[in-house]
Write a protein that holds these residues in place. Structure first.
Motif, PDB file in Angstrom:
ATOM      1  N   ARG A  12     -62.188  55.810  67.880  1.00  0.00           N
ATOM      2  CA  ARG A  12     -60.992  56.612  68.165  1.00  0.00           C
ATOM      3  C   ARG A  12     -60.071  55.903  69.156  1.00  0.00           C
ATOM      4  N   THR A  13     -60.643  55.315  70.208  1.00  0.00           N
ATOM      5  CA  THR A  13     -59.802  54.651  71.201  1.00  0.00           C
ATOM      6  C   THR A  13     -59.184  53.378  70.641  1.00  0.00           C
ATOM      7  N   VAL A  14     -59.903  52.686  69.771  1.00  0.00           N
ATOM      8  CA  VAL A  14     -59.332  51.492  69.136  1.00  0.00           C
ATOM      9  C   VAL A  14     -58.218  51.903  68.177  1.00  0.00           C
ATOM     10  N   ALA A  15     -58.387  53.037  67.496  1.00  0.00           N
ATOM     11  CA  ALA A  15     -57.325  53.539  66.617  1.00  0.00           C
ATOM     12  C   ALA A  15     -56.062  53.820  67.418  1.00  0.00           C
ATOM     13  N   ARG A  16     -56.228  54.387  68.609  1.00  0.00           N
ATOM     14  CA  ARG A  16     -55.060  54.652  69.461  1.00  0.00           C
ATOM     15  C   ARG A  16     -54.376  53.346  69.886  1.00  0.00           C
ATOM     16  N   ARG A  17     -55.186  52.329  70.202  1.00  0.00           N
ATOM     17  CA  ARG A  17     -54.583  51.040  70.561  1.00  0.00           C
ATOM     18  C   ARG A  17     -53.847  50.431  69.371  1.00  0.00           C
ATOM     19  N   ALA A  18     -54.474  50.481  68.205  1.00  0.00           N
ATOM     20  CA  ALA A  18     -53.824  49.946  67.001  1.00  0.00           C
ATOM     21  C   ALA A  18     -52.510  50.680  66.742  1.00  0.00           C
ATOM     22  N   GLU A  19     -52.511  51.987  66.979  1.00  0.00           N
ATOM     23  CA  GLU A  19     -51.276  52.754  66.801  1.00  0.00           C
ATOM     24  C   GLU A  19     -50.212  52.320  67.805  1.00  0.00           C
ATOM     25  N   ARG A  20     -50.600  52.154  69.059  1.00  0.00           N
ATOM     26  CA  ARG A  20     -49.621  51.722  70.080  1.00  0.00           C
ATOM     27  C   ARG A  20     -49.025  50.367  69.711  1.00  0.00           C
ATOM     28  N   LEU A  21     -49.864  49.443  69.282  1.00  0.00           N
ATOM     29  CA  LEU A  21     -49.373  48.121  68.905  1.00  0.00           C
ATOM     30  C   LEU A  21     -48.454  48.193  67.692  1.00  0.00           C
ATOM     31  N   THR A  22     -48.772  49.080  66.764  1.00  0.00           N
ATOM     32  CA  THR A  22     -47.932  49.242  65.582  1.00  0.00           C
ATOM     33  C   THR A  22     -46.575  49.816  65.963  1.00  0.00           C
ATOM     34  N   VAL A  23     -46.559  50.763  66.892  1.00  0.00           N
ATOM     35  CA  VAL A  23     -45.288  51.324  67.365  1.00  0.00           C
ATOM     36  C   VAL A  23     -44.441  50.222  68.010  1.00  0.00           C
ATOM     37  N   THR A  24     -45.068  49.406  68.843  1.00  0.00           N
ATOM     38  CA  THR A  24     -44.338  48.307  69.476  1.00  0.00           C
ATOM     39  C   THR A  24     -43.817  47.334  68.432  1.00  0.00           C
ATOM     40  N   LEU A  25     -44.629  47.047  67.426  1.00  0.00           N
ATOM     41  CA  LEU A  25     -44.201  46.166  66.338  1.00  0.00           C
ATOM     42  C   LEU A  25     -43.021  46.771  65.592  1.00  0.00           C
ATOM     43  N   MET A  26     -43.045  48.069  65.363  1.00  0.00           N
ATOM     44  CA  MET A  26     -41.935  48.736  64.669  1.00  0.00           C
ATOM     45  C   MET A  26     -40.640  48.633  65.469  1.00  0.00           C
ATOM     46  N   LYS A  27     -40.744  48.603  66.796  1.00  0.00           N
ATOM     47  CA  LYS A  27     -39.550  48.478  67.633  1.00  0.00           C
ATOM     48  C   LYS A  27     -38.985  47.063  67.620  1.00  0.00           C
ATOM     49  N   SER A  28     -39.850  46.083  67.377  1.00  0.00           N
ATOM     50  CA  SER A  28     -39.410  44.691  67.478  1.00  0.00           C
ATOM     51  C   SER A  28     -39.068  44.060  66.133  1.00  0.00           C
ATOM     52  N   GLU A  29     -39.538  44.651  65.039  1.00  0.00           N
ATOM     53  CA  GLU A  29     -39.257  44.103  63.717  1.00  0.00           C
ATOM     54  C   GLU A  29     -38.830  45.225  62.783  1.00  0.00           C
ATOM     55  N   GLU A  30     -37.923  44.894  61.873  1.00  0.00           N
ATOM     56  CA  GLU A  30     -37.371  45.918  60.982  1.00  0.00           C
ATOM     57  C   GLU A  30     -38.336  46.308  59.864  1.00  0.00           C
ATOM     58  N   GLU A  31     -38.991  45.346  59.254  1.00  0.00           N
ATOM     59  CA  GLU A  31     -39.805  45.606  58.071  1.00  0.00           C
ATOM     60  C   GLU A  31     -41.264  45.859  58.440  1.00  0.00           C
ATOM     61  N   VAL A  32     -41.517  47.056  58.932  1.00  0.00           N
ATOM     62  CA  VAL A  32     -42.891  47.472  59.250  1.00  0.00           C
ATOM     63  C   VAL A  32     -43.097  48.836  58.605  1.00  0.00           C
ATOM     64  N   ALA A  77     -43.881  52.352  58.256  1.00  0.00           N
ATOM     65  CA  ALA A  77     -44.122  53.418  59.234  1.00  0.00           C
ATOM     66  C   ALA A  77     -45.347  54.252  58.872  1.00  0.00           C
ATOM     67  N   VAL A  78     -45.726  54.265  57.608  1.00  0.00           N
ATOM     68  CA  VAL A  78     -46.881  55.058  57.190  1.00  0.00           C
ATOM     69  C   VAL A  78     -48.155  54.591  57.897  1.00  0.00           C
ATOM     70  N   VAL A  79     -48.221  53.314  58.271  1.00  0.00           N
ATOM     71  CA  VAL A  79     -49.407  52.798  58.966  1.00  0.00           C
ATOM     72  C   VAL A  79     -49.561  53.486  60.312  1.00  0.00           C
ATOM     73  N   GLN A  80     -48.459  53.644  61.037  1.00  0.00           N
ATOM     74  CA  GLN A  80     -48.519  54.324  62.342  1.00  0.00           C
ATOM     75  C   GLN A  80     -48.945  55.768  62.174  1.00  0.00           C
ATOM     76  N   ARG A  81     -48.390  56.461  61.194  1.00  0.00           N
ATOM     77  CA  ARG A  81     -48.755  57.864  60.972  1.00  0.00           C
ATOM     78  C   ARG A  81     -50.226  57.985  60.580  1.00  0.00           C
ATOM     79  N   TYR A  82     -50.692  57.064  59.758  1.00  0.00           N
ATOM     80  CA  TYR A  82     -52.098  57.085  59.346  1.00  0.00           C
ATOM     81  C   TYR A  82     -53.012  56.903  60.550  1.00  0.00           C
ATOM     82  N   LEU A  83     -52.702  55.937  61.395  1.00  0.00           N
ATOM     83  CA  LEU A  83     -53.534  55.687  62.573  1.00  0.00           C
ATOM     84  C   LEU A  83     -53.540  56.880  63.521  1.00  0.00           C
ATOM     85  N   ASN A  84     -52.398  57.546  63.633  1.00  0.00           N
ATOM     86  CA  ASN A  84     -52.315  58.727  64.483  1.00  0.00           C
ATOM     87  C   ASN A  84     -53.253  59.823  63.989  1.00  0.00           C
TER      88      ASN A  84
END
Length: 195
Positions: A125-145, A147-154
């Motif tokens: 669960r805690t690793v899933a939260r980290r993966a989600e945080r990193l995905t959110v940061t990636l979404m802010k820095s790159e256009e083609e990410v 978003a379903v991956v972040q929602r899934y991890l959440n």
């Protein structure tokens, strides 16, 4: 086929459609999903199939979905076709609802732990939260990410929390409440007073 290729010896790795430094944010994000997948695999080895058939079935599907989502994050081709979609999120939500019907009442924060399988699911669960945080940061820095991956991890982190509690409950291992926690949750189960 040799497992080592030497192509990463200068600190770069291959994506689907390109190469990047091994410490790039994209690699960190899908690398955390790989780590998460490994902890889920470990949890599966700690669960008795006679007691946890349903959860083991869930976790096997989740392992495949994490592979799909990690591959989607690794895809930098100009024309991208992603594998992960909204359907697994809906399935996770239904499974969370189902398991919550079985879960013991919860009023306070709990500490990760209990049985070995539950403890490993809490790590996942805690690793899933980290993966989600990193995905959110990636979404802010790159256009083609995707978003379903972040929602899934959440949603997955929520599922793993509930699954860990169910594992303990079925083994008659009580949740270990955080001793300084106020009552922060309320029950919505039919026939019980809401708090």
């Amino acid at each position: 086929m040799k497992i080592y290729t030497r192509t990463g010896d200068k600190g770069q790795t291959s994506l689907i459609g390109g190469r990047v430094d091994k410490d790039s944010l994209r690699v960190e994000a899908y690398g955390s999903m790989d780590e998460l997948n490994s902890f889920i695999g470990k949890a599966m080895t700690e669960l008795d199939p006679a007691i946890f058939t349903d959860i083991l079935k869930d976790l096997e599907a989740i392992q495949n979905e994490l592979f799909d989502g990690g591959g989607d994050l690794a895809n930098v081709m100009k024309e991208r076709h992603y594998k992960l979609n909204e359907e697994p999120i809906a399935v996770l939500e239904q499974r969370i609802d189902d398991l919550m019907e079985e879960a013991p009442e919860l009023e306070r924060f709990i500490l990760p732990g209990g049985s070995p399988g539950a403890a490993t699911l809490h790590i996942a669960r805690t690793v899933a939260r980290r993966a989600e945080r990193l995905t959110v940061t990636l979404m802010k820095s790159e256009e083609e990410v995707p978003a379903v991956v972040q929602r899934y991890l959440n949603r997955l982190s929520d599922y793993l929390f509930v699954a860990a509690r169910i594992v303990n409950a079925r083994l008659n291992v009580p949740d270990n409440e955080y001793v300084r926690s106020a009552k922060v949750f309320r029950t919505d189960k039919p026939g019980k007073d809401k708090k």
